[in-house]
Design a protein around this motif. Structure first.
Motif, PDB file in Angstrom:
ATOM      1  N   GLN A  63      46.798  36.477  36.717  1.00 20.74           N
ATOM      2  CA  GLN A  63      45.488  37.097  36.540  1.00 20.74           C
ATOM      3  C   GLN A  63      44.486  36.581  37.576  1.00 20.74           C
ATOM      4  O   GLN A  63      43.637  37.331  38.043  1.00 20.74           O
ATOM      5  CB  GLN A  63      44.957  36.830  35.134  1.00 20.74           C
ATOM      6  N   ARG A  66      44.565  38.762  40.632  1.00 19.68           N
ATOM      7  CA  ARG A  66      44.259  40.192  40.514  1.00 19.68           C
ATOM      8  C   ARG A  66      42.787  40.416  40.822  1.00 19.68           C
ATOM      9  O   ARG A  66      41.928  39.609  40.465  1.00 19.68           O
ATOM     10  CB  ARG A  66      44.562  40.689  39.100  1.00 19.68           C
ATOM     11  N   SER A  67      42.507  41.506  41.456  1.00 20.88           N
ATOM     12  CA  SER A  67      41.132  41.833  41.809  1.00 20.88           C
ATOM     13  C   SER A  67      40.293  42.062  40.559  1.00 20.88           C
ATOM     14  O   SER A  67      40.667  42.818  39.678  1.00 20.88           O
ATOM     15  CB  SER A  67      41.105  43.082  42.690  1.00 20.88           C
ATOM     16  N   SER A  68      39.160  41.387  40.497  1.00 18.61           N
ATOM     17  CA  SER A  68      38.235  41.598  39.394  1.00 18.61           C
ATOM     18  C   SER A  68      36.863  42.055  39.889  1.00 18.61           C
ATOM     19  O   SER A  68      36.077  42.586  39.119  1.00 18.61           O
ATOM     20  CB  SER A  68      38.089  40.332  38.550  1.00 18.61           C
ATOM     21  N   ASN A  76      38.077  41.922  48.147  1.00 18.17           N
ATOM     22  CA  ASN A  76      38.031  41.871  46.690  1.00 18.17           C
ATOM     23  C   ASN A  76      38.079  40.407  46.292  1.00 18.17           C
ATOM     24  O   ASN A  76      38.466  39.540  47.077  1.00 18.17           O
ATOM     25  CB  ASN A  76      39.220  42.601  46.069  1.00 18.17           C
ATOM     26  N   GLY A  78      39.324  37.763  43.063  1.00 17.77           N
ATOM     27  CA  GLY A  78      39.958  37.507  41.782  1.00 17.77           C
ATOM     28  C   GLY A  78      39.154  36.444  41.069  1.00 17.77           C
ATOM     29  O   GLY A  78      37.980  36.230  41.354  1.00 17.77           O
ATOM     30  N   LEU A  79      39.780  35.744  40.142  1.00 18.04           N
ATOM     31  CA  LEU A  79      39.098  34.653  39.466  1.00 18.04           C
ATOM     32  C   LEU A  79      39.051  33.452  40.405  1.00 18.04           C
ATOM     33  O   LEU A  79      39.988  32.683  40.496  1.00 18.04           O
ATOM     34  CB  LEU A  79      39.823  34.277  38.173  1.00 18.04           C
TER      35      LEU A  79
END
Length: 84
Positions: A63, A66-68, A76, A78-79
């Motif tokens: 996670q 992954r792009s957030s 992009n 992620g976290l």
């Protein structure tokens, strides 16, 4: 308003709050050193394992990559990771 490590109350006392201001918000005033950061890097390169121990669930590690947030057409996030 910034907090300093010492306060004045008849004498200098160490503040119960670490110096913090909104500029530090993304890192939560993270303090570390080269050895600890290298351990974090190794754990991320090993999908959440460090020295034979799982410190992050595989799902949690996945996670974080992954792009957030979309920053612009080419970047992009992620976290806590820029994904380029």
């Amino acid at each position: 308003l910034c907090v300093s490590p010492h306060t004045w109350r008849e004498e200098y006392l160490v503040s119960e709050h670490y110096p913090y201001n909104r500029g530090h918000a993304p890192s939560s005033t993270l303090n570390s050193n080269a050895i600890e950061l290298s351990h974090w890097i190794i754990a991320n390169l090993n999908q959440g394992e460090f020295k034979g121990h799982r410190i992050l669930r595989k799902e949690t590690h996945a996670q974080s990559w992954r792009s957030s947030v979309t920053i612009d057409a080419h970047r992009n996030m992620g976290l806590s990771w820029f994904l380029e």
